[in-house]
Design a protein around this motif. Sequence first.
Motif, PDB file in Angstrom:
ATOM      1  N   PHE A 125       0.872  -1.180   0.000  1.00 19.04           N
ATOM      2  CA  PHE A 125       0.000   0.000   0.000  1.00 19.04           C
ATOM      3  C   PHE A 125       0.909   1.229   0.000  1.00 19.04           C
ATOM      4  CE2 PHE A 125      -3.820   2.013   2.480  1.00 19.04           C
ATOM      5  CZ  PHE A 125      -4.011   2.908   1.429  1.00 19.04           C
ATOM      6  N   PRO A 126       1.372   1.666  -1.164  1.00 17.75           N
ATOM      7  CA  PRO A 126       2.415   2.700  -1.255  1.00 17.75           C
ATOM      8  C   PRO A 126       2.101   3.994  -0.512  1.00 17.75           C
ATOM      9  CG  PRO A 126       2.033   1.687  -3.393  1.00 17.75           C
ATOM     10  CD  PRO A 126       0.963   1.184  -2.492  1.00 17.75           C
ATOM     11  N   GLY A 127       0.827   4.379  -0.474  1.00 22.75           N
ATOM     12  CA  GLY A 127       0.465   5.645   0.147  1.00 22.75           C
ATOM     13  C   GLY A 127       0.762   5.727   1.627  1.00 22.75           C
ATOM     14  N   LEU A 128       0.978   4.585   2.293  1.00 24.83           N
ATOM     15  CA  LEU A 128       1.280   4.593   3.728  1.00 24.83           C
ATOM     16  C   LEU A 128       2.718   4.987   4.031  1.00 24.83           C
ATOM     17  CD1 LEU A 128      -0.462   1.346   5.064  1.00 24.83           C
ATOM     18  CD2 LEU A 128      -1.169   3.702   5.450  1.00 24.83           C
ATOM     19  N   ASN A 129       3.589   4.911   3.046  1.00 26.50           N
ATOM     20  CA  ASN A 129       5.012   5.130   3.297  1.00 26.50           C
ATOM     21  C   ASN A 129       5.279   6.487   3.955  1.00 26.50           C
ATOM     22  OD1 ASN A 129       7.757   4.335   3.129  1.00 26.50           O
ATOM     23  ND2 ASN A 129       8.022   5.663   1.341  1.00 26.50           N
ATOM     24  N   THR A 130       6.023   6.486   5.022  1.00 27.96           N
ATOM     25  CA  THR A 130       6.456   7.637   5.840  1.00 27.96           C
ATOM     26  C   THR A 130       5.334   8.248   6.692  1.00 27.96           C
ATOM     27  OG1 THR A 130       6.075   9.486   4.279  1.00 27.96           O
ATOM     28  CG2 THR A 130       8.159   8.254   4.072  1.00 27.96           C
ATOM     29  N   LEU A 131       4.126   7.679   6.659  1.00 29.54           N
ATOM     30  CA  LEU A 131       3.016   8.266   7.418  1.00 29.54           C
ATOM     31  C   LEU A 131       2.903   7.713   8.836  1.00 29.54           C
ATOM     32  CD1 LEU A 131       0.234   8.575   4.678  1.00 29.54           C
ATOM     33  CD2 LEU A 131       2.016  10.207   5.349  1.00 29.54           C
ATOM     34  N   GLY A 132       3.747   6.745   9.204  1.00 32.81           N
ATOM     35  CA  GLY A 132       3.776   6.266  10.584  1.00 32.81           C
ATOM     36  C   GLY A 132       2.586   5.436  10.998  1.00 32.81           C
ATOM     37  N   MET A 133       2.024   4.673  10.051  1.00 36.88           N
ATOM     38  CA  MET A 133       0.892   3.828  10.406  1.00 36.88           C
ATOM     39  C   MET A 133       0.811   2.636   9.467  1.00 36.88           C
ATOM     40  SD  MET A 133      -2.262   6.199   9.041  1.00 36.88           S
ATOM     41  CE  MET A 133      -3.465   5.051   9.691  1.00 36.88           C
ATOM     42  N   SER A 134       0.120   1.595   9.920  1.00 37.44           N
ATOM     43  CA  SER A 134      -0.171   0.426   9.094  1.00 37.44           C
ATOM     44  C   SER A 134      -1.490  -0.161   9.578  1.00 37.44           C
ATOM     45  CB  SER A 134       0.973  -0.593   9.145  1.00 37.44           C
ATOM     46  OG  SER A 134       1.307  -0.912  10.478  1.00 37.44           O
ATOM     47  N   PHE A 135      -1.951  -1.226   8.898  1.00 41.42           N
ATOM     48  CA  PHE A 135      -3.316  -1.694   9.092  1.00 41.42           C
ATOM     49  C   PHE A 135      -3.364  -3.186   8.827  1.00 41.42           C
ATOM     50  CE2 PHE A 135      -7.922  -1.705   7.838  1.00 41.42           C
ATOM     51  CZ  PHE A 135      -8.418  -1.028   8.935  1.00 41.42           C
ATOM     52  N   ALA A 136      -4.330  -3.882   9.407  1.00 40.25           N
ATOM     53  CA  ALA A 136      -4.449  -5.319   9.155  1.00 40.25           C
ATOM     54  C   ALA A 136      -5.898  -5.766   9.334  1.00 40.25           C
ATOM     55  CB  ALA A 136      -3.553  -6.119  10.096  1.00 40.25           C
ATOM     56  N   ARG A 137      -6.248  -6.779   8.549  1.00 39.19           N
ATOM     57  CA  ARG A 137      -7.529  -7.469   8.740  1.00 39.19           C
ATOM     58  C   ARG A 137      -7.221  -8.855   9.290  1.00 39.19           C
ATOM     59  NH1 ARG A 137     -12.637  -8.855   4.724  1.00 39.19           N
ATOM     60  NH2 ARG A 137     -13.243 -10.783   5.786  1.00 39.19           N
ATOM     61  N   ALA A 138      -7.945  -9.252  10.338  1.00 38.24           N
ATOM     62  CA  ALA A 138      -7.776 -10.578  10.917  1.00 38.24           C
ATOM     63  C   ALA A 138      -9.112 -11.297  10.922  1.00 38.24           C
ATOM     64  CB  ALA A 138      -7.231 -10.484  12.344  1.00 38.24           C
ATOM     65  N   ASP A 139      -9.112 -12.531  10.435  1.00 42.12           N
ATOM     66  CA  ASP A 139     -10.297 -13.383  10.474  1.00 42.12           C
ATOM     67  C   ASP A 139      -9.954 -14.605  11.316  1.00 42.12           C
ATOM     68  OD1 ASP A 139     -12.416 -12.342   8.283  1.00 42.12           O
ATOM     69  OD2 ASP A 139     -10.373 -11.986   7.560  1.00 42.12           O
ATOM     70  N   ILE A 140     -10.854 -14.972  12.229  1.00 43.49           N
ATOM     71  CA  ILE A 140     -10.599 -16.095  13.134  1.00 43.49           C
ATOM     72  C   ILE A 140     -11.761 -17.073  13.042  1.00 43.49           C
ATOM     73  CG2 ILE A 140      -9.979 -16.775  15.473  1.00 43.49           C
ATOM     74  CD1 ILE A 140      -9.276 -13.882  16.071  1.00 43.49           C
ATOM     75  N   GLU A 141     -11.449 -18.334  12.702  1.00 43.07           N
ATOM     76  CA  GLU A 141     -12.482 -19.358  12.635  1.00 43.07           C
ATOM     77  C   GLU A 141     -13.037 -19.653  14.032  1.00 43.07           C
ATOM     78  OE1 GLU A 141     -10.128 -22.425  10.825  1.00 43.07           O
ATOM     79  OE2 GLU A 141     -10.890 -21.966   8.814  1.00 43.07           O
ATOM     80  N   VAL A 142     -14.199 -20.288  14.085  1.00 49.47           N
ATOM     81  CA  VAL A 142     -14.798 -20.652  15.369  1.00 49.47           C
ATOM     82  C   VAL A 142     -13.809 -21.512  16.155  1.00 49.47           C
ATOM     83  CG1 VAL A 142     -16.678 -21.898  16.492  1.00 49.47           C
ATOM     84  CG2 VAL A 142     -17.133 -20.533  14.436  1.00 49.47           C
ATOM     85  N   GLY A 143     -13.506 -21.091  17.375  1.00 43.87           N
ATOM     86  CA  GLY A 143     -12.543 -21.801  18.207  1.00 43.87           C
ATOM     87  C   GLY A 143     -11.093 -21.487  17.887  1.00 43.87           C
ATOM     88  N   GLY A 144     -10.849 -20.704  16.846  1.00 47.79           N
ATOM     89  CA  GLY A 144      -9.487 -20.354  16.453  1.00 47.79           C
ATOM     90  C   GLY A 144      -8.892 -19.292  17.353  1.00 47.79           C
TER      91      GLY A 144
END
Length: 223
Positions: free
Chosen positions: A89-108
């Motif tokens: 995600f090039p636009g994040l460079n030098t902006l001091g932040m990042s992001f993530a999506r997490a998916d967890i199965e039932v019981g995971g």
Amino acid sequence: MFSEKTLWLLLAIFSFNVSITLASDPDPVQDFCIPNPRFGSIRTAHLTILPCKNSSEATTDDFVFSGMKAAGNFSDTGLAVTAASPNNFPGLNTLGMSFARADIEVGGINPPHFHPRATELVHVIQGKVYSGFVDSSNRVFARILEQGEVMVFPRGLVHFMMNVGDEPATLFGSFNSQNPGMQKIPSAVFGSGIDEELLQKAFGLSSKQIGTMRRKFDPKQAR
């Protein structure tokens, strides 16, 4: 003219300020810095420095990331993570932040881990997740989070998640660093090559038990 005591005081204040400055991402010196793939990167101890394109070459697409629409590939713990960083995600460079999506199965689970360079803020989009962190006095702050709730994990503290609902859970997390780093506790302990005798004494485990844990968490010993 300054006295010797005053000079030492100024030096201490300067050193303290430098330590604070180096503890987080540097402030940008321009509006944005879209990495230029024609040039290589410069790696430091904690950061990869990417040379910038001329700002006239930037496009709207540099500031949009579409990789969060669906879950990623699930691990054997029932966790799938899709991360957005300057690498994809090039636009994040030098902006001091990042992001993530997490998916967890039932019981995971998302195993106990920490980010040495970032505080994390998680937002539950779907599901029920037992989530929390442990502070430096080994006090646990944990509860079940439901859809719409947000929790913060302070920088450098061990935290964890487990889907306790009856449907897959989806969370989005943001970090106040473009390179938060991550260490999973089981892998760091049993998958890093720490001397076996030390592990036996630290955890009261037998050589056979240590071997079992190493085969599980050390890719080099996996069969």
